[in-house]
Enzyme design. Structure first.
Site, mmCIF file in Angstrom:
data_model
loop_
_atom_site.group_PDB
_atom_site.id
_atom_site.type_symbol
_atom_site.label_atom_id
_atom_site.label_comp_id
_atom_site.label_asym_id
_atom_site.label_seq_id
_atom_site.Cartn_x
_atom_site.Cartn_y
_atom_site.Cartn_z
ATOM 1 N N CYS A 34 -30.931 102.444 -14.090
ATOM 2 C CA CYS A 34 -30.408 102.639 -15.445
ATOM 3 C C CYS A 34 -30.283 101.289 -16.148
ATOM 4 O O CYS A 34 -29.307 100.556 -15.921
ATOM 5 C CB CYS A 34 -29.058 103.348 -15.371
ATOM 6 N N CYS A 62 -27.239 100.797 -18.306
ATOM 7 C CA CYS A 62 -25.997 100.559 -17.557
ATOM 8 C C CYS A 62 -25.961 99.134 -17.003
ATOM 9 O O CYS A 62 -24.919 98.484 -17.021
ATOM 10 C CB CYS A 62 -25.876 101.497 -16.355
ATOM 11 N N ASP A 63 -27.073 98.665 -16.481
ATOM 12 C CA ASP A 63 -27.023 97.459 -15.643
ATOM 13 C C ASP A 63 -27.711 96.214 -16.211
ATOM 14 O O ASP A 63 -27.609 95.141 -15.609
ATOM 15 C CB ASP A 63 -27.606 97.790 -14.256
#
Ligand code: NDP
Length: 328
Positions: free
Chosen positions: A149, A152-153
């Site tokens: 993701c 997200c990261d």
């Protein structure tokens, strides 16, 4: 005496265990649905499968979920949602659902081992699973430099070099997003042409931070022994030569598969298998069956959008049950 009588009646009767709502899936969609459903007084059972807590638990740190200004680990966020659902009286059971009979109400869910549960309403929140490369080195490094993701990261790769695997819209979107943080992003594509839309292709080609390696597949991700990503071993699919490509992070973007195998032929799914819901609701094509989160969302796939649709599904289920009661 009365207790003993009631228990023995329950034991001898073949009546399956009945709930108001059964929620399939324990990610942000499922757990939010459980919080809302249990809090509104519905007897609520969450059935969690193999991926306890959903994909969010794979995220090292979630810093875009409102309410956590310092960020929170995906695992902790999942645990908090679970605690909150339990606090309101939801029950959580680990089990594999083998089949769901949605042809009549109440619905009947058959679990592995033969146990049957009936429910007035069902919320499908079984998510979508990342497609992985299925390499042992990949499995060893998930959350330690191997991610699925970018949204997200990506912030954890400021000033670093990353590779993105895949050539579809997801891979190109991830690469564009990562380029906001990383110093260099290399898309590794197994062919010499991309599957992604021309619009995204044009954006990627125009981005000076993004490069390509064509006709290459990943043989191994280094270095599981040191528990961090140091590079990937690539196989040139034309020359068959192996080459080491150094990088600090690997983003796998070869697609997602919605977990809808149980519903094929029973509910309306789109051509890629996602549950189709009626616009602005979580209603599926069967009355009393609702869908929330990634299982019905090929587009946004965020913890917060999943949680939002989980709350919608619980409200839809509550209204459905009230309406049914009113009819009796
Ligand atoms: P896709 O299935 O479209 O693309 C997957 C990519 O990964 C392909 O390039 C494929 O290669 C490659 N791939 C698959 N398996 C492997 C493997 N084992 N090793 C290496 N490469 C592999 O998935 P996406 O997630 O990109 O997109 C899914 C759907 O969601 C699409 O319809 C897409 O349009 C949509 N989407 C839309 C977005 C948007 O509109 N903003 C954003 C993201 C997705 P090959 O081509 O060789 O098969």
């Amino acid at each position: 005496m009365m207790h003993i009588l009631l228990i023995s009646v329950a034991l001898v009767s073949k009546v399956p265990h009945e709930e108001d709502v059964v929620i399939m899936g324990s990610g942000p969609a499922g757990m939010t649905a459980a919080i809302y459903a249990a809090r509104s007084g519905l007897s609520t059972l969450v059935i969690e499968g193999d991926e306890t807590g959903g994909q969010i638990t794979l995220s090292y740190k979630v810093d875009n979920f409102p309410g956590f200004p310092d960020g929170i680990s995906g695992e902790e966020l999942g645990m908090n949602m679970r605690k909150q659902a339990l606090k309101f009286g939801a029950k959580i059971q680990s089990a594999k659902v083998e089949s769901v009979d949605m042809t009549k109400q109440p619905f009947v869910l058959k679990l592995e081992g033969g146990k049957e549960i009936t429910s007035k309403a069902v919320i499908i929140a079984s998510g979508a699973s990342t497609k992985w490369l299925e390499l042992p080195s990949e499995a060893a490094l998930i959350g330690k430099g191997v991610n699925s993701c970018a949204l997200c990261d990506a912030p954890f790769f400021v000033g670093k070099e990353v590779v993105v695997i895949g050539g579809g819209d997801s891979a190109l979107e991830d690469a564009l997003y990562l380029a906001n943080y990383a110093t260099k992003v290399t898309i590794i594509n197994r062919k010499e042409n991309l599957r992604a839309s021309p619009y995204l292709q044009n954006q990627v080609y125009a981005n000076k931070k993004i490069e390509f390696v064509w006709n290459a597949t990943i043989e191994e991700i280094k270095d599981p022994i040191n528990e961090k990503v140091t590079g990937v071993t690539l196989l040139d699919t034309i020359t068959k030569q192996l080459k080491f490509f150094p990088c600090d992070g690997v983003f796998i973007a070869i697609g997602h598969s919605p977990n809808t195998q149980l519903f094929k032929g029973k509910l309306e799914l789109d051509e890629t298998g996602y549950v189709i819901t009626k616009p602005h609701t979580t209603e599926t094509t069967i009355d009393g069956v609702f869908a929330a989160g990634d299982v019905a969302d090929p587009k946004y796939r965020q913890a917060i959008t999943a949680a939002g649709s989980g709350s919608m599904a619980a409200i839809d289920a509550y209204n459905f049950i009230q309406k049914q009661k009113g009819r009796k």
